[in-house]
Structures are given as structure tokens and as C-alpha cells.
Design an enzyme around this catalytic site. Structure first.
Site, PDB file in Angstrom:
ATOM      1  N   PHE B 126     109.024  60.146 -78.455  1.00  0.00           N
ATOM      2  CA  PHE B 126     109.873  61.145 -77.814  1.00  0.00           C
ATOM      3  C   PHE B 126     109.771  60.976 -76.295  1.00  0.00           C
ATOM      4  O   PHE B 126     108.674  60.835 -75.747  1.00  0.00           O
ATOM      5  CB  PHE B 126     109.467  62.558 -78.227  1.00  0.00           C
ATOM      6  CG  PHE B 126     110.447  63.588 -77.757  1.00  0.00           C
ATOM      7  CD1 PHE B 126     111.718  63.663 -78.322  1.00  0.00           C
ATOM      8  CD2 PHE B 126     110.135  64.455 -76.720  1.00  0.00           C
ATOM      9  CE1 PHE B 126     112.645  64.599 -77.874  1.00  0.00           C
ATOM     10  CE2 PHE B 126     111.058  65.385 -76.266  1.00  0.00           C
ATOM     11  CZ  PHE B 126     112.318  65.455 -76.845  1.00  0.00           C
ATOM     12  N   ASP B 197     100.979  63.479 -81.255  1.00  0.00           N
ATOM     13  CA  ASP B 197     101.927  64.558 -80.987  1.00  0.00           C
ATOM     14  C   ASP B 197     102.463  65.034 -82.334  1.00  0.00           C
ATOM     15  O   ASP B 197     103.079  64.262 -83.067  1.00  0.00           O
ATOM     16  CB  ASP B 197     103.062  64.042 -80.092  1.00  0.00           C
ATOM     17  CG  ASP B 197     104.057  65.132 -79.729  1.00  0.00           C
ATOM     18  OD1 ASP B 197     104.123  66.157 -80.444  1.00  0.00           O
ATOM     19  OD2 ASP B 197     104.786  64.951 -78.732  1.00  0.00           O
ATOM     20  N   TYR B 222     107.768  75.904 -81.214  1.00  0.00           N
ATOM     21  CA  TYR B 222     109.105  76.462 -81.472  1.00  0.00           C
ATOM     22  C   TYR B 222     109.904  75.726 -82.533  1.00  0.00           C
ATOM     23  O   TYR B 222     111.056  76.081 -82.771  1.00  0.00           O
ATOM     24  CB  TYR B 222     109.916  76.572 -80.185  1.00  0.00           C
ATOM     25  CG  TYR B 222     110.129  75.315 -79.364  1.00  0.00           C
ATOM     26  CD1 TYR B 222     111.091  74.384 -79.732  1.00  0.00           C
ATOM     27  CD2 TYR B 222     109.397  75.088 -78.214  1.00  0.00           C
ATOM     28  CE1 TYR B 222     111.298  73.246 -78.965  1.00  0.00           C
ATOM     29  CE2 TYR B 222     109.595  73.958 -77.437  1.00  0.00           C
ATOM     30  CZ  TYR B 222     110.537  73.043 -77.809  1.00  0.00           C
ATOM     31  OH  TYR B 222     110.741  71.919 -77.058  1.00  0.00           O
ATOM     32  N   LYS B 223     109.307  74.722 -83.175  1.00  0.00           N
ATOM     33  CA  LYS B 223     110.026  74.027 -84.252  1.00  0.00           C
ATOM     34  C   LYS B 223     109.618  74.645 -85.587  1.00  0.00           C
ATOM     35  O   LYS B 223     110.000  75.769 -85.877  1.00  0.00           O
ATOM     36  CB  LYS B 223     109.747  72.528 -84.154  1.00  0.00           C
ATOM     37  CG  LYS B 223     110.266  71.918 -82.834  1.00  0.00           C
ATOM     38  CD  LYS B 223     109.943  70.426 -82.756  1.00  0.00           C
ATOM     39  CE  LYS B 223     110.319  69.837 -81.409  1.00  0.00           C
ATOM     40  NZ  LYS B 223     111.782  69.709 -81.243  1.00  0.00           N
ATOM     41  N   ARG B 371     121.253  64.521 -87.676  1.00  0.00           N
ATOM     42  CA  ARG B 371     119.874  64.845 -88.016  1.00  0.00           C
ATOM     43  C   ARG B 371     119.825  66.174 -88.767  1.00  0.00           C
ATOM     44  O   ARG B 371     120.367  67.179 -88.297  1.00  0.00           O
ATOM     45  CB  ARG B 371     119.070  64.926 -86.716  1.00  0.00           C
ATOM     46  CG  ARG B 371     117.588  64.820 -86.892  1.00  0.00           C
ATOM     47  CD  ARG B 371     116.897  64.718 -85.538  1.00  0.00           C
ATOM     48  NE  ARG B 371     117.103  65.926 -84.741  1.00  0.00           N
ATOM     49  CZ  ARG B 371     116.253  66.346 -83.796  1.00  0.00           C
ATOM     50  NH1 ARG B 371     115.171  65.631 -83.513  1.00  0.00           N
ATOM     51  NH2 ARG B 371     116.492  67.438 -83.111  1.00  0.00           N
TER      52      ARG B 371
END
Lengths: 412, 412
Positions: B126, B197, B222-223, B371
């Protein structure tokens, strides 16, 4: 002639900022003199947060990044902070904590002034500022020069080895204010850059960063800006430095094109490069709403009231508390004092607790400081009168001298 | 034999996690497959935030640091994250963003392995992870070695110059999962430390940091943890490293005695030293409440559902969309895939917009990735069926091919 309660009622009646108090929700019957630690809650907040949570997050979900404008919220909030500190919107960014922003600003300044080794600061600076400087110094091989708080000691320590002069504008304990214009001028005369911490200034003092030619600044969102507990902080970079500033917390929100997902970091143009990761949106939405309270406020008028409240407090302490052993731990000259007044007393901790039990909230700072913050938007002259009157009663009765007031709490 | 809608209804009826869906508030009629970007809102959140704002902040004011337990909220939240990632509470801290926490972890790891120069990572990591590594490398004089995403390329690049192997467990685009145990073992065999991560793992995969002997990890609130937009992130440091870890964001909340206000930074014992400034309390209180949803969830069972949802999606795509030019951009083997599936299609952007217009939310990643995230706590088998059926209709009718779907938005 001594000031009476009626005099204070009259002062409130004439106060042109008096109406702003109704924009806050304060606990019934409480006098809150700790807005320098955590600002009071603007009355709009519960409804705004309900909308943010139930509607924007709950119903809007990922779409709210576009549809509710989350993506440029930091810029919108920064644009509301800018006029309060005498900056342009292009020079201010909001996000992360004050400590993290100070880290960015220090790193950026040391890179601009890379031929110099010294970070100059004063021993009485707020500890996190010193700790962050220590963390930075280890990375950059800098030397920290600690001098006494006295402005002349600072001026004397400025020489051509100084890369950065890092100071907090209003001292967190004494409320003493540095002359930002004079010290900035002196620092720049020897080729140093300045970083001003506005934690106890923004929202209470008349700050003019552009006018004094400040280089960098940081400040807190949860004190006089009333952004809520742990609200995001801000960072200021003078326009002239923006294009060369590089800070090491190079997260994607500071990238030129964060949603291109390229491999190489390219700093965003201008102040956006001071961002790092995804900001805490709920906290930032609270700060955003809180800043609307300042709409229409004349900062010079605000500052005048801040001075007047402090002057009134000191005068009443002189008149009513002379026999109880209090000292004044702040400058008596309101031009040299922020929006708070420190009293000193050997039993300060217990006295503050006794005051709190009577519905008057100040705080205590070791070893002997009773700290009272006067947030000009919601503190009234009559509150100041009531505080000193209550202090007199607490001292006269000795009611502070109880076990429950003498036992220290985790956060004081 | 093709899977029918009734088959999916039956799968939901047998799903032992089905009841957890009622713990979320989802927009009526929407199928939300973007929980890997922003998790859905737990139903408890509006009331909890109302209490946090109106009561704890508005009425409790500064007292809430003690009385509402704000002061140790980071530790309480961390203790809720720990069991979801196979760590002990003493090894996890919550606060700041993922990017900032990665900065801390990288700096700490490079200091432990100070004789080595190389940060090893993969090109498809990422971007913010790469950007933060670039920021760190400039400070530490490190070299970043970028290799192909293939695990064997990573293993081949591990040698005794590698200080840190920094990888994201689940790739944000493809959903490909690295074998954390195997790569950690290989890295440690050459004396490298590992930083994982867990942005796309925590809350959806069965992560066992202690069991695989991971050194450091960071992750997102927050995911799949559903902590709200920009929720604070977490950082993990293995017990064996805690006493020697030094990170440069040495703010007061990471100090041994923050409220003693001493001049010299002294790191707090253990994991608390990974804190920096005052955390964004409102955002953290939301995360705290959101984590309660995981109470009682068996992470292995959660992972099994995550695999089953992805397998179902791929099977239905194979069965129903074969004529429309879609590719599968994720591993077909569910053990090598996170909780998301990527489809590829040259018109991916417009197709995703057309789906959104039909109430099915996925997202698009350049150049051609559609996605779909399957958050096992609130996505149903029938939702997967409905998604593929709708995709089929959108492709058959050509309804994606409209101007309004072809124009890109700021955040996609």
C-alpha cells in the site's frame, strides 16, 4: 473603592461578547475556568455529531468521502483556523496531535536551516514540546539549548548556531506571554527560524502570525478552540517556506496525488504536504463545528475581554484574599499575560479540589499552582466574582483541609 | 449444478455468525461490499457518541479524564484489539494513524537492528507504507529494497543486510495473503525483523501475531474493525522487544510520568511508550464501542465465513459472468486470499458506478480493478448472490455505458 458583585453584573451587561455564551452548553450552576485545558462544548455539537455518525457514516458510508466532503475537511477546518491566528488558509493544515505537528515543523525547519545544529528553547516550555525536540534532536544530530524563561535570556542565547527558536507563546503554568514579534525579529536577525506553539493562544489571544513574520507554528484544537477532547491540532507554515518544506511523516494524505497510488512519495503542493495519514474524521467534524462559534468574533475584542477578566480576577484576589497566603503566579500586566491567571499556594491542590466541590472548575499544576483559565466566549465577569468570593469562603472556613481534597487523582 | 438464490438463502440460515448483522445499522436495501475501505456503523454508535459528546464532554468537561476513564481509554481499546490479532494487551497500543504508527514501528525496528541498512518491501505494498518507509529512510540513511510481490522474490531478497522486512499481510488490491508464519521465519533466519501491516486483516482474518513470532505490526481501525472514518490505528510490539524499543515521536502521552511535567523524556514502561500526543477521544470512543461487536466472535469461524463468501462470489462470477470479459484479480484459493475479491475489467470504473447506482457498493482501484470486500459480520450469502446477478444485468443491458458512470470522482 472595592469592586462589588453589582459592578460585575454591570460589566456583563455591557459586554459585547456576552451573547456568545449561549452558543455553549455548560453544566447548570458550574463556573468553568478550565477552558485552557479542555474547552466547553458548543451547543451545536450533539446534533452535529449525531448527523456525522448516524447519517454521514451510517447511511452515507464510503460515499461520504465525496458526498459529505470528508476528503477536503482538513482544508475547510484549516480555513476556519487561519483567521484566528493571522494566517491565510494556504498556510494552515489541521490533523494529528500538537506533538506530531511539532515533530513535522521541527524536522522541516531543521532541513531548511540544515547548516545549523541548535534548537533553542526555554526550560519552562510545555514538556511535550521538549520531549518532541529531544526525539528530533536524536534523529538530526541536533543540540538542544535550554535557557531560562526570561525573554532576555532567550535573546542572549540567540547566535548564528541556532537553527530554530522553539517557544510556546503563552506559558502553560504562569500564562506569561512572549512578545512574538520581538523574538521572531531577533531570531531572524541571526538567521534562525521560529516555531511558535499556540496551544494557549489560539482562540483567546489576538495572534498575527503573518504580521510578525513567524516561520512555523503549531497549536491545539481542544483548548480555546473548543474542538472536543483530543481534537486534531493545527500546523502553520509561512507562505515563503511552503515550496521547500519537507517533513518526514510522508503519509499518503500529504501526497501530490494520493489516489493515484503510485510507488514514490511526491509531496503535495503547498500546505497539504503537512498531512500524513487518514485524519480522525469524527473528532475533526467536532472541531469543524466548534470553530463556527468564532464566526463574527473580533479577535481584538476577544483579547480585550480576556485581559479584563484576568485583571478583574487579580484585583478581586488582592482585595479579598490578602490574608490567606496566595501569591500571583502570573504577570500582573495584562499585556504580558495570556487568558489565564495562576495563583500560588502551598495547599493549592486541596484548595482546587474544594473549589471543584463547590462547582468552580480550575486546575492544579505542581508544585503549588492554582490555574484559572478565562475563555472569553463563555466566562462572565460575575463568574470571576463568584470564584474569588468562594475562594474566600473556602479559606476562611478551612473547608479545603479534608482528606477527600488532599488525595491526588490520576489527572489533575 | 449451478448455485441458486435458494441455496444462498439456505447458507444464511445455517450461518452461525448471521445474528451479528443485527449489531450494525446498514442503509435500507443496500448491499455494502466496501467494509474493507470503511466499515459499517455498529448500531450502538449513535447512542454512544451522544453520551460521549453531551454527557462526558458537555457535562463532565475536564473531569471526564478521570471520571469517564478517558485517561486509560487507549489501553482499554488496545485490550479489545489484542485478542483479534493474537497478541496480549501488553503488546498493543491504539492512537494516531496507521501511517504514523508505521513510522514509529520502522524507527524502532531500525534502532534495534542498527547495524543494518536495508528496509525490504514489495512494490505492490500500500502506497502510504512505501511513502513512510521513504520518509524514514531519509532520516536513518536506510536503503529501501523493492521486490516483486511474489513470496519467493521476497524470500530471495532476504539477506544479512536486511534490517526490516515490511509487508502488508493482505494486499489492498488483489487481496492476496502472505504466509505470515513462513516469511517471518525466513526473515528472522537472516536476522531481520518483521513489520506486518494488518490494515486488511484485523477483524476479518484469523491473525496470530504471537504464534508466528511477529516482531512489529500496525493496523487500521476503520476497515473491518468498524471504528468509524479515520478511526485511530493500532501498533503491536512483541513482548521481547518492549523494553528496548525507542520511537522518535516522543510525546508526553508516551512518557513514564506525563503529569509530572518534567523536562526530560523518559519512555513509559512497556507498550505505553508507543503513544505520542493527546489522542482524538471522540474518534477513539467510537472505535471502543465498535470493538464490542467482536465480543464472543470466534476468529476462526469469522475467517471461515470470509473464505466462504469469497469462494461463493468467484463461483457465481464463473457461472454467470463468463461472457462479459471479467478476470479474477485475486487468488482463487481462499487460503491465499483475504476477505475481498478483485475482478478486473477494462470498464471497471463505470461498472462499479452502475452497481452503486443499483445499491451495491464496491469500489474501484486503477487501472481496472473492481474490488469487493466481504465483511463477515454483516455481509450475507444472499448479498453475494444479488451482487453477481446485478452485475450480470448491468453487463447484459449495457447500462454501465452512460456519461454519469464514466466521469471520475475525487475519491473512488
Amino acid at each position: 473603592m472595592k469592586l462589588t458583585k453589582q459592578d460585575c453584573i454591570d460589566l456583563d451587561a455591557r459586554d459585547q461578547l456576552a451573547a456568545y455564551r449561549s452558543k455553549f452548553t455548560l453544566p447548570e450552576g458550574e463556573v468553568y475556568l478550565d477552558g485552557n485545558s479542555l474547552g466547553a462544548m458548543p451547543a451545536s455539537l450533539p446534533a452535529r455529531m449525531q448527523e456525522a455518525v448516524a447519517k454521514e457514516w451510517g447511511q452515507g458510508l464510503i460515499r461520504s468521502w465525496n458526498d459529505a466532503g470528508w476528503i477536503d475537511l482538513p482544508q475547510r477546518v484549516a480555513a476556519k483556523v487561519a483567521p484566528l491566528i493571522g494566517a491565510t488558509a494556504a498556510e494552515v493544515m489541521v490533523g494529528d496531535s500538537t506533538s506530531v505537528n511539532l515533530f513535522k515543523a521541527l524536522a522541516a525547519a531543521l532541513r531548511i536551516n540544515s547548516g545549523r545544529k541548535v534548537i533553542l528553547t526555554e526550560k519552562g516550555n510545555f514538556p511535550t514540546d521538549l520531549y518532541i525536540a529531544q526525539g528530533i534532536a536524536e534523529l538530526f544530530g541536533s543540540e538542544i539549548r535550554y535557557v531560562d524563561s526570561d525573554p532576555s535570556a532567550i535573546a542572549d542565547a540567540l547566535d548564528d548556531s541556532v537553527a530554530v527558536l522553539m517557544l510556546t507563546h503563552v506559558n502553560y503554568r504562569s500564562g506569561a506571554v512572549y512578545d512574538m514579534a520581538a523574538l521572531t525579529r531577533k531570531a531572524q536577525a541571526v538567521g534562525a527560524l521560529t516555531i511558535w506553539d499556540l496551544a494557549h493562544s489560539a482562540g483567546a489571544l489576538h495572534v498575527e502570525l503573518n504580521e510578525v513574520n513567524a516561520d512555523f507554528a503549531v497549536g491545539c484544537g481542544y483548548k480555546y478552540l473548543n474542538g472536543g477532547p483530543g481534537a486534531p491540532a493545527f500546523v502553520y507554515v509561512a507562505q515563503r517556506h511552503l515550496e521547500q518544506v519537507r517533513q518526514p511523516l510522508s503519509g499518503w494524505h500529504g501526497h501530490q496525488k494520493p489516489f493515484d497510488f503510485v510507488q514514490q512519495y511526491q509531496p503535495a503542493p503547498g500546505i497539504n504536504r503537512m498531512q500524513c495519514g487518514t485524519p480522525p474524521l469524527l473528532s475533526m467534524l467536532a472541531l469543524d463545528a466548534a470553530l463556527d462559534v468564532f464566526s463574527g468574533v473580533d479577535m481584538q475584542q476577544l483579547r480585550n475581554k480576556s485581559k479584563a477578566l484576568g485583571d478583574l480576577f487579580i484585583r478581586l484576589v488582592d482585595e479579598q484574599l490578602s490574608e490567606y497566603g496566595f501569591g500571583i503566579g502570573s504577570p500582573r500586566d495584562c499585556n504580558q499575560r495570556g487568558s489565564q491567571v495562576a495563583l500560588t499556594h502551598p495547599q493549592g491542590y486541596a484548595i482546587v479540589q474544594a473549589l471543584i466541590a463547590r462547582g468552580i472548575t480550575g486546575d492544579f499544576r505542581m508544585p503549588d499552582i492554582l490555574r484559572f483559565g478565562f475563555a472569553p466566549l463563555y466566562v462572565r465577569y460575575i463568574d470571576v466574582h463568584h470564584t474569588v468570593e468562594t475562594l474566600q469562603q473556602i479559606m476562611a472556613s478551612g473547608e479545603w483541609n479534608q482528606e477527600k481534597f488532599l488525595t491526588k487523582k490520576a489527572v489533575t
